[in-house]
Write an enzyme that holds these catalytic residues in place. Structure first.
Site, mmCIF file in Angstrom:
data_model
loop_
_atom_site.group_PDB
_atom_site.id
_atom_site.type_symbol
_atom_site.label_atom_id
_atom_site.label_comp_id
_atom_site.label_asym_id
_atom_site.label_seq_id
_atom_site.Cartn_x
_atom_site.Cartn_y
_atom_site.Cartn_z
ATOM 1 C CE LYS A 186 -4.054 -1.972 -0.054
ATOM 2 N NZ LYS A 186 -3.971 -3.445 0.002
HETATM 3 C C1 PLP Z 1 -5.374 -4.163 0.680
HETATM 4 C C2 PLP Z 1 -6.840 -3.963 0.721
HETATM 5 C C3 PLP Z 1 -7.636 -4.336 1.808
HETATM 6 C C4 PLP Z 1 -7.142 -5.193 2.934
HETATM 7 O O1 PLP Z 1 -5.995 -4.811 3.492
HETATM 8 P P1 PLP Z 1 -5.008 -5.896 4.219
HETATM 9 O O2 PLP Z 1 -4.213 -4.952 5.059
HETATM 10 O O3 PLP Z 1 -4.207 -6.541 3.155
HETATM 11 O O4 PLP Z 1 -5.843 -6.800 5.016
HETATM 12 C C5 PLP Z 1 -8.972 -4.023 1.795
HETATM 13 N N1 PLP Z 1 -9.535 -3.383 0.763
HETATM 14 C C6 PLP Z 1 -8.818 -3.022 -0.310
HETATM 15 C C7 PLP Z 1 -9.502 -2.307 -1.426
HETATM 16 C C8 PLP Z 1 -7.468 -3.310 -0.382
HETATM 17 O O5 PLP Z 1 -6.783 -2.994 -1.472
#
Ligand code: PLP
Length: 398
Positions: A186
């Site tokens: 992210k």
């Molecule tokens: C990455 C992501 C999540 C979940 O995040 P994690 O930290 O990997 O559990 C939820 N929604 C979206 C749109 C994402 O891209």
């Protein structure tokens, strides 16, 4: 998009503070922690950076969604409206809450189509969950108006759009609650982690308790704490929070680089007849972690995508065929394949849902390529990539 591209001394220093004290947990052990409260500090930094009253860190973006749903009172029998294009975490969190995911078409914003949302509302609808995909925003004004009109909760999944804004307001802070993910890919990362954002004091207080087994955090003796309600362990560790504390200081730089590199690619692709771009309700607020564009037909898009990869231009995603992000390949959801028995009415709802009715989403996703923007490109590398991409696609379209 990924903060992991920029990682160095400031993250190491924050982690070293935690290693020096040896207190890896965010709560308690006051005399031994050398005054270090990395999770608390990161929450304060998030509140300040994103201009939101309350931030509750969690172990992941997915558990942030679960925590948000719990504090909003979403559970058995409730329907949550979500888009056909997202990450699997969206329906995982809804199903974990015992609620029913109701999938709804996206449009050329690559996010929920407000008209389709309105058409999907039933007496059981409790919440609308737009997912701000690939660094940019849903039509949040229209969605908020629909929620207000129908008395529904608005939960913004801004996991992929940290730092993006709409009319100057940070995505994730506009609805009743919002979430970020700090997983490894992210915009900024903790390694693993997430956060619930809200301006609602009750939601925040309950999120604080819920994500730590329902402990009420009154007094200094964990064993003596009351449990006003059932909770779970969705805590972040101090080590992960320390990484995030190093990363959040880089956010402005990350956004500046992304926007610059994104503009370089966009400018080259704009010269190619037949390429159009994702509609962005507030272009100034794009976090620019991806450049998403459309080609005229699904067939041409498939060919162009294959050619891009063939020419060494990785980081170009064709989500339509991707297992994680588009409804077409979510067989485990459609078949309600679970290791354990699901609530029978939820199972019935999942297996009887008409998943074939999304021609509007297919029409958009079939023609979409999203191009990841890297932080470590030099100006020359970005320009070279841009012209190679333009040339490759031009070759397919002419
Ligand atoms: C990455 C992501 C999540 C979940 O995040 P994690 O930290 O990997 O559990 C939820 N929604 C979206 C749109 C994402 O891209």
């Amino acid at each position: 998009m990924p903060g992991f591209e920029l990682f160095g001394d400031q993250e190491r220093k924050e982690v070293q503070d935690v290693l020096d004290s040896g207190i890896l947990m965010r709560y308690g052990f006051d005399p031994m922690r050398n005054g270090h409260w990395k999770a608390k500090e990161l929450e304060a930094a998030i509140q300040e950076t994103f201009n939101v009253k309350y931030a509750q860190l969690t172990s992941s973006g997915t558990t942030a969604l679960s925590t948000a749903m719990a504090v909003m009172g979403i559970g058995a029998g409730d329907e949550v409206i979500m888009p056909t294009f997202t990450f699997v975490a969206s329906f995982e969190a809804i199903i974990t809450a015992g609620a029913t995911p109701v999938l709804v078409d996206i449009d050329d914003t690559l996010c929920l189509d407000p008209k389709a949302v309105e058409a999907a509302i039933t007496p059981n609808t409790k919440c609308v969950m737009p997912v701000h995909m690939c660094g940019s925003m849903a039509q949040i004004n229209e969605l908020k108006a629909i929620c207000d009109r129908h008395n529904l909760l608005l939960l913004e999944d801004a996991c992929q759009s940290i730092g993006a804004t709409f009319n100057g307001q940070h995505l994730g802070t506009i609805g009743d609650a919002g979430t970020f993910s700090f997983d490894f890919v992210k915009t900024i990362t903790c390694g693993e982690g997430g956060v619930v954002l809200t301006n609602n004091e009750t939601y925040y207080k309950n999120a604080d308790h819920y994500s730590d087994h329902g402990h009420d955090h009154v007094g200094n003796d964990r064993g003596a704490e009351e449990h006003p309600f059932l909770g779970y362990n969705f805590r972040i560790s101090e080590l992960h929070a320390a990484v995030g504390l190093g990363q959040i200081k880089r956010l402005n730089d990350i956004l500046t680089i992304q926007r610059k590199n994104n503009a370089i690619i966009k400018s080259a692709l704009s010269q190619v007849d037949g390429i159009t771009f994702r509609r962005i309700p507030d272009p100034k607020g794009d976090n620019a972690s991806f450049l998403s564009f459309f080609l005229p037909t699904e067939d041409l898009t498939r060919v162009a995508h294959a050619k891009l990869l063939e020419n060494g231009l990785g980081g170009n995603f064709y989500w339509f065929d991707n297992n994680w992000h588009y409804i077409k390949k979510w067989d485990h959801l459609k078949n309600a394949t679970s290791l354990f028995p699901l609530n029978p009415s939820l199972k019935q709802a999942l297996t009887s849902f008409d998943y074939s009715k999304f021609s509007q989403s297919d029409e958009v996703m079939g023609r979409t390529i999203s191009s990841l923007i890297n932080l470590t490109w030099t100006q020359d590398q970005a320009e070279e990539r841009a012209s190679k991409m333009a040339e490759t696609i031009q070759g397919v379209l002419s």
